[in-house]
Design a protein around this motif. Structure first.
Motif, short mmCIF file in Angstrom:
data_model
loop_
_atom_site.label_atom_id
_atom_site.label_comp_id
_atom_site.label_asym_id
_atom_site.label_seq_id
_atom_site.Cartn_x
_atom_site.Cartn_y
_atom_site.Cartn_z
N GLU A 25 44.22 96.38 98.21
CA GLU A 25 43.26 96.40 97.49
C GLU A 25 42.92 96.65 96.47
OE1 GLU A 25 40.13 97.34 100.82
OE2 GLU A 25 39.44 98.59 98.80
N LEU A 195 41.39 85.27 90.85
CA LEU A 195 40.59 86.89 91.89
C LEU A 195 39.31 86.39 92.03
CD1 LEU A 195 40.75 88.27 94.04
CD2 LEU A 195 41.90 89.49 92.80
N ARG A 199 35.56 85.38 93.66
CA ARG A 199 34.34 86.15 93.21
C ARG A 199 33.40 86.05 93.29
NH1 ARG A 199 38.26 92.09 94.02
NH2 ARG A 199 38.66 92.17 95.64
N ALA A 207 34.87 92.34 95.34
CA ALA A 207 35.02 93.34 95.02
C ALA A 207 34.66 94.98 95.48
CB ALA A 207 36.10 93.93 93.53
N ARG A 234 47.39 93.41 104.52
CA ARG A 234 46.33 93.26 103.87
C ARG A 234 46.36 93.41 102.19
NH1 ARG A 234 40.98 95.47 103.16
NH2 ARG A 234 41.01 95.75 101.33
N ASN A 235 46.61 92.02 101.34
CA ASN A 235 46.75 91.66 100.45
C ASN A 235 45.59 90.85 99.10
OD1 ASN A 235 47.71 91.23 97.10
ND2 ASN A 235 49.32 90.33 97.79
N ASP A 236 44.22 91.66 99.07
CA ASP A 236 43.57 91.01 97.45
C ASP A 236 43.83 90.21 96.79
OD1 ASP A 236 42.32 92.63 99.40
OD2 ASP A 236 40.75 92.89 97.50
#
Length: 311
Positions: A25, A195, A199, A207, A234-236
């Protein structure tokens, strides 16, 4: 290793593991350009081998089962920087000749360069009789990069802060993975940057205020339940990595359609990791992916961190 009874070793062989982020995360970008993260790391059986011998100066050669053409052999290399850092720490006036035999994909999101740095710290500590101990080596490791301390520790751990604040995680049994490597690497800073852009455009969820590891991951690791772990991995960074490399989506779908419990981008990619129910299922998955033309490797974890290998 070979040891002089009256002093330190004259040649040291160290083996250090690659890693998978079974949960990752990523928080918002900080003023210094870095991100706070919460990660569940697992060291796996895909390893780097490093040999160190005393020399007048610092030098490095590299070979391996992966493409090493892009691996620097000057001070851009983390292993060479690790050796120089330790030498400066203890006032060592000589140098070292390092050779690395690489098996972890280069720029593949599995921490191969960090494993090399950890191996160099352990090797030079033994070679020069520094005896810095675990705490001393970890202190230097944190100065080299977020993943270097975990390559020293190995096993399974939770990383917070920049990923270098580590706590061992209880993990039972063995987890089997099939990793699919790619010839073209991905730049970690580029993936993080992408990323942030995604976002900022509200393409994806914002985030988290304070990154944290899903309790379901910790419970699955604690009881050794691969099926439960698959439900929580999970992998952001995955969304950003797949945006930069859309071709990886097809491989993820193929793996999950060929028996994997789940597929995930490893770290910043482009290596993909598929969790299997057991060793037999992993072998079947490896064959299916190999037949489809992919370089697939069966690995397992957790394994030990950087350690001296007797010769």
């Amino acid at each position: 290793m070979t040891v002089d009874p009256a002093g330190p070793a004259d040649r040291v062989h160290v083996r250090a593991p690659g890693k998978l982020n079974v949960f990752f995360e990523v928080g918002a970008v900080q003023p210094d350009g870095y991100h706070d993260v919460a990660s569940a790391y697992q060291a796996v059986s895909l390893v780097e081998d490093l040999w160190a011998e005393n020399a007048d100066d610092f030098s490095l050669t590299v070979s391996g089962s992966v493409d090493v053409a892009g691996v620097p052999v000057d001070d851009r290399n983390l292993a060479l920087r690790a050796a120089r850092l330790l030498a400066g720490e203890i006032g060592h006036r000589g140098g070292v000749r390092l050779h690395i035999d690489k098996h972890v994909p280069v720029a593949g999101g599995m921490g191969g360069g960090s494993a090399d740095a950890a191996a160099a710290l352990v090797a030079c500590d033994a070679l020069w009789g520094a005896e810095l101990g675990s705490s001393g080596l970890h202190r230097l490791a944190r100065r080299l990069g977020a993943d270097v301390p975990f390559a020293l520790m190995g096993g399974t751990a939770i990383g917070t802060g920049r990923g270098d604040q580590l706590n061992r995680a209880l993990a039972k049994g063995r987890f089997d993975w099939v990793v699919v490597t790619s010839e073209d690497g991905l730049s970690t800073p580029e993936v993080y940057g992408h990323l942030d852009v995604m976002r900022g455009r509200s393409n994806i969820a914002l985030a988290p205020r304070t990154p944290d590891v899903d309790p379901g991951v910790l419970q699955a690791l604690r009881v050794g339940d691969a099926v439960a772990l698959a439900a929580h991995v999970r992998n952001d960074l995955q969304t950003a990595a797949l945006s930069l490399r859309p071709d990886l989506r097809d491989v993820l779908e193929l793996g999950e359609g060929s028996g994997a419990l789940v597929g995930i981008v490893s770290g910043s990619g482009p290596t993909l990791a598929f969790l299997a129910a057991d060793p037999e299922s992993a072998l079947e998955l490896q064959v299916a992916l190999s037949v489809a033309g992919h370089r697939a490797l069966h690995v397992h974890g957790p394994v030990a961190g950087a350690r001296i290998v007797s010769e």
